[in-house]
Design a protein around this motif. Structure first.
Motif, PDB file in Angstrom:
ATOM      1  N   PRO A 193       0.835  -1.198   0.000  1.00  0.00           N
ATOM      2  CA  PRO A 193       0.000   0.000   0.000  1.00  0.00           C
ATOM      3  C   PRO A 193       0.876   1.256   0.000  1.00  0.00           C
ATOM      4  O   PRO A 193       2.108   1.153   0.098  1.00  0.00           O
ATOM      5  N   PRO A 194       0.274   2.443  -0.087  1.00  0.00           N
ATOM      6  CA  PRO A 194       1.076   3.677  -0.173  1.00  0.00           C
ATOM      7  C   PRO A 194       2.093   3.863   0.945  1.00  0.00           C
ATOM      8  O   PRO A 194       3.181   4.401   0.699  1.00  0.00           O
ATOM      9  N   VAL A 195       1.772   3.420   2.174  1.00  0.00           N
ATOM     10  CA  VAL A 195       2.752   3.587   3.249  1.00  0.00           C
ATOM     11  C   VAL A 195       4.016   2.801   2.964  1.00  0.00           C
ATOM     12  O   VAL A 195       5.135   3.239   3.279  1.00  0.00           O
ATOM     13  N   VAL A 196       3.885   1.635   2.318  1.00  0.00           N
ATOM     14  CA  VAL A 196       5.045   0.803   1.985  1.00  0.00           C
ATOM     15  C   VAL A 196       5.796   1.364   0.784  1.00  0.00           C
ATOM     16  O   VAL A 196       7.018   1.532   0.823  1.00  0.00           O
TER      17      VAL A 196
ATOM     18  N   PHE B 150      -0.620   8.701   9.825  1.00  0.00           N
ATOM     19  CA  PHE B 150       0.445   8.295  10.731  1.00  0.00           C
ATOM     20  C   PHE B 150       0.026   8.354  12.202  1.00  0.00           C
ATOM     21  O   PHE B 150       0.857   8.146  13.090  1.00  0.00           O
ATOM     22  N   SER B 151      -1.246   8.619  12.442  1.00  0.00           N
ATOM     23  CA  SER B 151      -1.748   8.425  13.813  1.00  0.00           C
ATOM     24  C   SER B 151      -2.038   6.949  14.067  1.00  0.00           C
ATOM     25  O   SER B 151      -2.207   6.536  15.210  1.00  0.00           O
ATOM     26  N   ARG B 152      -2.090   6.161  12.984  1.00  0.00           N
ATOM     27  CA  ARG B 152      -2.228   4.712  13.112  1.00  0.00           C
ATOM     28  C   ARG B 152      -0.855   4.099  13.347  1.00  0.00           C
ATOM     29  O   ARG B 152       0.089   4.338  12.587  1.00  0.00           O
TER      30      ARG B 152
ATOM     31  N   GLY C 246      11.646  -5.897   4.188  1.00  0.00           N
ATOM     32  CA  GLY C 246      11.196  -5.601   5.544  1.00  0.00           C
ATOM     33  C   GLY C 246       9.880  -4.854   5.563  1.00  0.00           C
ATOM     34  O   GLY C 246       8.989  -5.170   6.365  1.00  0.00           O
ATOM     35  N   ALA C 247       9.728  -3.875   4.669  1.00  0.00           N
ATOM     36  CA  ALA C 247       8.483  -3.107   4.623  1.00  0.00           C
ATOM     37  C   ALA C 247       7.302  -3.995   4.251  1.00  0.00           C
ATOM     38  O   ALA C 247       6.228  -3.913   4.859  1.00  0.00           O
ATOM     39  N   VAL C 248       7.510  -4.870   3.264  1.00  0.00           N
ATOM     40  CA  VAL C 248       6.435  -5.769   2.826  1.00  0.00           C
ATOM     41  C   VAL C 248       6.050  -6.736   3.947  1.00  0.00           C
ATOM     42  O   VAL C 248       4.872  -6.958   4.237  1.00  0.00           O
ATOM     43  N   ILE C 249       7.072  -7.320   4.592  1.00  0.00           N
ATOM     44  CA  ILE C 249       6.811  -8.297   5.653  1.00  0.00           C
ATOM     45  C   ILE C 249       6.175  -7.626   6.872  1.00  0.00           C
ATOM     46  O   ILE C 249       5.218  -8.158   7.475  1.00  0.00           O
ATOM     47  N   LEU C 250       6.685  -6.453   7.243  1.00  0.00           N
ATOM     48  CA  LEU C 250       6.110  -5.740   8.387  1.00  0.00           C
ATOM     49  C   LEU C 250       4.641  -5.408   8.145  1.00  0.00           C
ATOM     50  O   LEU C 250       3.807  -5.542   9.047  1.00  0.00           O
TER      51      LEU C 250
ATOM     52  N   VAL D  77       4.860   2.560  12.441  1.00  0.00           N
ATOM     53  CA  VAL D  77       5.953   1.627  12.710  1.00  0.00           C
ATOM     54  C   VAL D  77       6.568   1.108  11.413  1.00  0.00           C
ATOM     55  O   VAL D  77       7.799   1.024  11.281  1.00  0.00           O
ATOM     56  N   VAL D  78       5.731   0.774  10.430  1.00  0.00           N
ATOM     57  CA  VAL D  78       6.251   0.263   9.158  1.00  0.00           C
ATOM     58  C   VAL D  78       7.149   1.300   8.495  1.00  0.00           C
ATOM     59  O   VAL D  78       8.255   0.989   8.052  1.00  0.00           O
ATOM     60  N   ALA D  79       6.688   2.554   8.436  1.00  0.00           N
ATOM     61  CA  ALA D  79       7.485   3.605   7.800  1.00  0.00           C
ATOM     62  C   ALA D  79       8.758   3.892   8.587  1.00  0.00           C
ATOM     63  O   ALA D  79       9.846   4.034   8.006  1.00  0.00           O
ATOM     64  N   ALA D  80       8.638   3.964   9.904  1.00  0.00           N
ATOM     65  CA  ALA D  80       9.797   4.310  10.735  1.00  0.00           C
ATOM     66  C   ALA D  80      10.909   3.275  10.616  1.00  0.00           C
ATOM     67  O   ALA D  80      12.082   3.617  10.401  1.00  0.00           O
TER      68      ALA D  80
END
Length: 436
Positions: free
Chosen positions: A150-153, A386-388, A424-428, A393-396
């Protein structure tokens, strides 16, 4: 504002460019073009933007740089044809192959690499895997990729590409205090052109800033003797025309297992780039994702088949698009044609390589920064919340793992930097992402 559909559907054979003469700062869409003279100038700027990395990657692997330039042009034309001219991207040497090629050959930095043939087989195999993924996307659609990325990843992956590369100009392209000041002068020159210039000169901010900084560098070094002078002896000695050296691939099961997984990294890079371009242009490029994967994969097969490096859509050129707001695919056809000519011209290659390293470093700082900002733009345009905590956590973690070049080893296979961040981003997200 959500992206709009391309006014020409994927069934259209090829793009038909509409000539425009935009106001300063206006967007030029993929199916538009500037007058041909301006398009040629923009194409040259894209060649300059990609040149440093496209030459550096084969040097680090012991491959032929001139051949890499040639295949980058041919690969871009293949990509253009298979995406029907709808996706603005340049294909250059992929850094994702460097670690696995060195692991497979034991290359110690002495050019040329005597064991390239067996790695070429792995690069071809990687390209085949990439094409198969593209065909799967064509058949099944992009929904399954969207669920994993998704966009966050994708925003994090794009940002990491720029941040991970930041150490290259900052640590490796300035050999002393004078060089560091010249890097600063270079990125200030580019910034000054971007902010204070007008018209076409502002669009050519990377090229104009580079030329301006090179003139300053020559005045300070060749004129005043303050640093290492510009050396044009290599330009004088280089031939105008010459064929690069071609190498046929050899195949090894061990090397194939080592190199083929790089296809997943290339998929993530390409998807991230497409999302960045979608965010910048406002055009929905999802219908072309499968074709983009196939185009990149075929270009990698062709490149590896004759001795070149694996290729990928280039973040440097996306950075240039972000700065100029010109997304015309006509620009990339011109850039590819120039690269093909350069592949057969050692003299012009020598001219580019004569550009002082600190100047190239300063330009790289700007371009890599623009890439990182493009990742953040994906978050903004898609209103990532990013309040979620799952998004946060995924982005950080992705940003720090990628920027810090966090490396994991699996036997002889080392996954580091962009690769670790990508997987890592995909798995997280698969583990932590809330659905709905």
């Amino acid at each position: 504002m959500p992206p709009t559909e391309d006014p020409s559907p994927p069934s259209t054979p090829f793009v038909r460019w509409r000539e425009v003469r935009p106001a300063p700062g206006a967007v030029v869409a993929p199916d538009e073009r500037l007058p041909w003279g301006q398009t040629a100038a923009m194409g040259l700027q894209h060649v300059v933007a990609m040149f440093g990395a496209t030459v550096l990657a084969p040097i680090l692997m012991g491959f032929n740089p001139n051949l890499a330039i040639l295949m980058s042009g041919i690969g871009t034309l293949i990509f253009f044809a298979l995406t029907r001219g709808r996706v603005p991207s340049y294909l250059g040497s992929s850094f994702a192959f460097i670690g696995v090629v060195i692991a497979a050959t034991g290359y110690a930095g002495q050019r040329p690499n005597a064991n390239t043939a067996v790695t070429l087989g792995g690069i071809v195999g990687c390209g085949v895997a990439y094409v198969l993924i593209g065909l799967l996307v064509q058949a099944a659609g992009t929904g399954w990729i969207e669920r994993f990325m998704p966009p966050v990843v994708t925003g994090a992956i794009v940002a990491v590409i720029g941040l991970n590369l930041a150490a290259v100009p900052v640590k490796n392209m300035a050999q002393g205090n004078f060089d560091a000041w010249m890097q600063a002068l270079t990125f200030l020159s580019v910034a000054a052109v971007a902010v204070f210039a007008r018209g076409m000169l502002q669009r050519l901010l990377i090229l104009a800033g580079l030329v301006l900084a090179t003139v300053f560098y020559a005045l300070l070094t060749n004129g005043l003797g303050w640093g290492r002078p510009v050396d044009l002896s290599g330009v004088a000695a280089a031939a105008w025309f010459g064929l690069p050296v071609f190498t046929a691939p050899a195949f090894s099961a061990h090397v194939l297992l080592l190199i083929v997984p790089v296809a997943v990294i290339l998929v993530a890079e390409n998807l991230g780039h497409l999302k960045a371009v979608t965010a910048m242009t406002g055009r929905n490029l999802d219908p072309y994702i499968g074709r983009a994967f196939i185009g990149d994969g075929v270009a990698t097969i062709v490149s590896g088949g004759v001795g070149g490096t694996g290729v990928t859509t280039y973040a440097e050129n996306i950075g240039v698009m972000a700065a100029t707001r010109i997304y015309s695919t006509a620009v990339f056809v011109v850039a590819a044609a120039i690269a093909v000519l350069l592949g057969f011209s050692p003299k012009f290659g020598a001219v580019i390589q004569a550009i002082p390293l600190p100047v190239m470093g300063g330009v790289s700082i700007v371009v890599f920064g623009l890439i990182a900002i493009s990742g953040a733009k994906i978050w903004v345009d898609n209103r990532v919340d990013f309040s979620r905590n799952d998004n946060l956590v995924v982005a950080a973690i992705t940003l720090i793992v990628g920027t810090g070049d966090f490396t994991l080893k699996f036997g002889d296979f080392a996954l580091g930097g962009i690769g670790t961040a990508t997987f890592g981003a995909v798995i997280l997200w698969a583990l932590l992402g809330r659905r709905g």
